[in-house]
Design an enzyme around this catalytic site. Structure first.
Site, PDB file in Angstrom:
ATOM      1  N   LYS A 163       6.828  -1.672   3.789  1.00 14.82           N
ATOM      2  CA  LYS A 163       7.947  -2.401   2.952  1.00 14.82           C
ATOM      3  C   LYS A 163       9.017  -3.022   3.744  1.00 14.82           C
ATOM      4  CE  LYS A 163       8.331  -1.400  -0.908  1.00 14.82           C
ATOM      5  NZ  LYS A 163       8.064  -2.213  -2.268  1.00 14.82           N
ATOM      6  N   TYR A 178       4.125   3.385   5.143  1.00 15.18           N
ATOM      7  CA  TYR A 178       4.534   3.094   3.935  1.00 15.18           C
ATOM      8  C   TYR A 178       5.701   2.447   4.068  1.00 15.18           C
ATOM      9  CZ  TYR A 178       7.270   3.135  -0.320  1.00 15.18           C
ATOM     10  OH  TYR A 178       7.829   2.574  -1.686  1.00 15.18           O
ATOM     11  N   ALA A 200       3.558  -2.861  -5.871  1.00 21.12           N
ATOM     12  CA  ALA A 200       3.669  -2.086  -4.737  1.00 21.12           C
ATOM     13  C   ALA A 200       2.552  -1.067  -4.229  1.00 21.12           C
ATOM     14  CB  ALA A 200       4.950  -1.414  -4.318  1.00 21.12           C
ATOM     15  N   TYR A 201       2.280  -0.808  -3.112  1.00 23.38           N
ATOM     16  CA  TYR A 201       1.221   0.221  -2.652  1.00 23.38           C
ATOM     17  C   TYR A 201       2.351   1.531  -2.470  1.00 23.38           C
ATOM     18  CZ  TYR A 201      -2.165   3.163  -0.272  1.00 23.38           C
ATOM     19  OH  TYR A 201      -3.020   3.967   0.121  1.00 23.38           O
ATOM     20  N   THR A 202       2.078   2.466  -3.315  1.00 19.61           N
ATOM     21  CA  THR A 202       3.191   3.650  -3.075  1.00 19.61           C
ATOM     22  C   THR A 202       2.753   4.875  -2.834  1.00 19.61           C
ATOM     23  OG1 THR A 202       3.214   3.973  -5.613  1.00 19.61           O
ATOM     24  CG2 THR A 202       4.934   2.447  -4.694  1.00 19.61           C
ATOM     25  N   GLY A 210       3.096  -0.517 -13.510  1.00 17.62           N
ATOM     26  CA  GLY A 210       3.595   0.577 -12.525  1.00 17.62           C
ATOM     27  C   GLY A 210       4.590   1.292 -13.453  1.00 17.62           C
ATOM     28  N   THR A 266      12.421   0.243  -0.880  1.00 12.38           N
ATOM     29  CA  THR A 266      12.574   1.723  -0.745  1.00 12.38           C
ATOM     30  C   THR A 266      13.736   2.157   0.259  1.00 12.38           C
ATOM     31  OG1 THR A 266      11.488   3.596  -0.551  1.00 12.38           O
ATOM     32  CG2 THR A 266      10.664   1.651   0.565  1.00 12.38           C
TER      33      THR A 266
END
Length: 294
Positions: free
Chosen positions: A128, A124, A59-61, A10, A100
């Site tokens: 997180k 999201y 992470a899933y962003t 990433g 985040t």
């Protein structure tokens, strides 16, 4: 020092791999090599590598996609973080984790501190925040590093999108009523390695949650303006588009963005002696690298 980096393909993960201390044994795993949502896989990797430190950059962003793909977002950002935390605790290994600004609602009028209570307004952000809580409860020795508006040489981000759209269009409409702190992936990686170095030297750290983001505060419109100003000066682009400031309401998205997501960096400066990054300087470093690669 044996270090495991998850999410090594990433934006931040690649910077971590590039800037790793040369005399450390650093193992980087992308999501195709280590799916942190698979608890058994996580345990197996940790048992095999026996790391002395874990840095979770996985992470899933996809913020908007998460609204309709909540199961996967939670699998990675919440359960994946929990899997790492539990496995790290079992092998007595500290965990450094990237979070985040989206954990906050973004309705403040002053910078968010680590004492402010999160209230995410998107899938999201919620995923997180649950990940943060899982780490706090499952792994005693941890550092959660909240950051914002990440950009860099690797992966997709706002800077690259602006440069691409600027070549395709004469006019760009940019949101001007969302305010935050752009943060380079490079500076995040450097901050994490500083924390790791401090831990290696002392065998300890001041564990907990910290904010790390770029300064000065700006809007997306301000950010875009600086991107094109610098890119033009470097002759990275042939021409700059005309920028038109718009409100968030003029550009609806599936996920709600924090209107104000400025993070207070006082704690990390005072306790870990890590200085806030200058995003304009970091942007210049990135654009020069893009220019050199042409």
């Amino acid at each position: 020092m044996r270090v495991l980096i998850t999410g090594a393909r990433g934006q931040v993960g690649q910077e971590l791999m590039l800037s790793a201390p040369h005399d450390w044994q650093v193992s980087g795993f992308g999501s195709s090599e280590l799916d942190i949502s698979d608890a058994q896989q996580v345990r197996a990797v940790l048992q095999s590598l026996q790391p002395q430190l874990i840095i979770n950059a996985a992470a899933y962003t996809a913020v908007d996609k998460a609204e309709t793909d909540s199961q996967r977002a939670h699998a990675v950002n919440h359960l994946g973080a929990e899997n790492l935390a539990k496995a790290a605790q079992q092998v007595d290994c500290p965990l450094l984790h990237i979070s985040t600004d989206y954990v906050f609602a973004g309705q403040h009028a002053k910078p968010y501190t680590e004492e402010d209570v999160p209230a995410p307004s998107s899938v999201y952000g919620a995923s997180k925040w649950l990940g943060e809580q899982a780490i706090t409860s499952c792994c005693k020795r941890h550092i959660i590093l909240r950051t914002s508006w990440v950009f860099g040489l690797h992966g997709n981000n706002f800077v690259k999108t602006m440069l691409r759209l600027g070549q395709e269009r004469d006019t760009l409409s940019i949101v001007s009523d969302q305010v935050g702190g752009p943060t380079s992936a490079r500076s995040i990686a450097h901050a994490l390695w500083q924390i790791a170095e401090q831990y290696k030297t002392s065998g300890n750290s001041i564990w907990g949650t910290y904010h790390f983001s770029g300064a000065p505060t700006c809007s997306w419109y301000d950010f875009a303006n600086e991107i094109f100003t610098q890119a033009s000066a470097l002759k990275l682009i042939e021409r700059s588009p005309t920028l038109k400031p718009i409100n968030t309401s003029d550009y609806p998205t599936p996920a709600q963005r924090p209107a104000y997501s400025v993070l207070d960096n006082s704690k990390i400066s005072q306790q870990l002696k890590i200085a806030q990054s200058d995003w304009k300087n970091e942007l210049n470093i990135m654009l020069r690298a893009l220019k050199d690669a042409q």
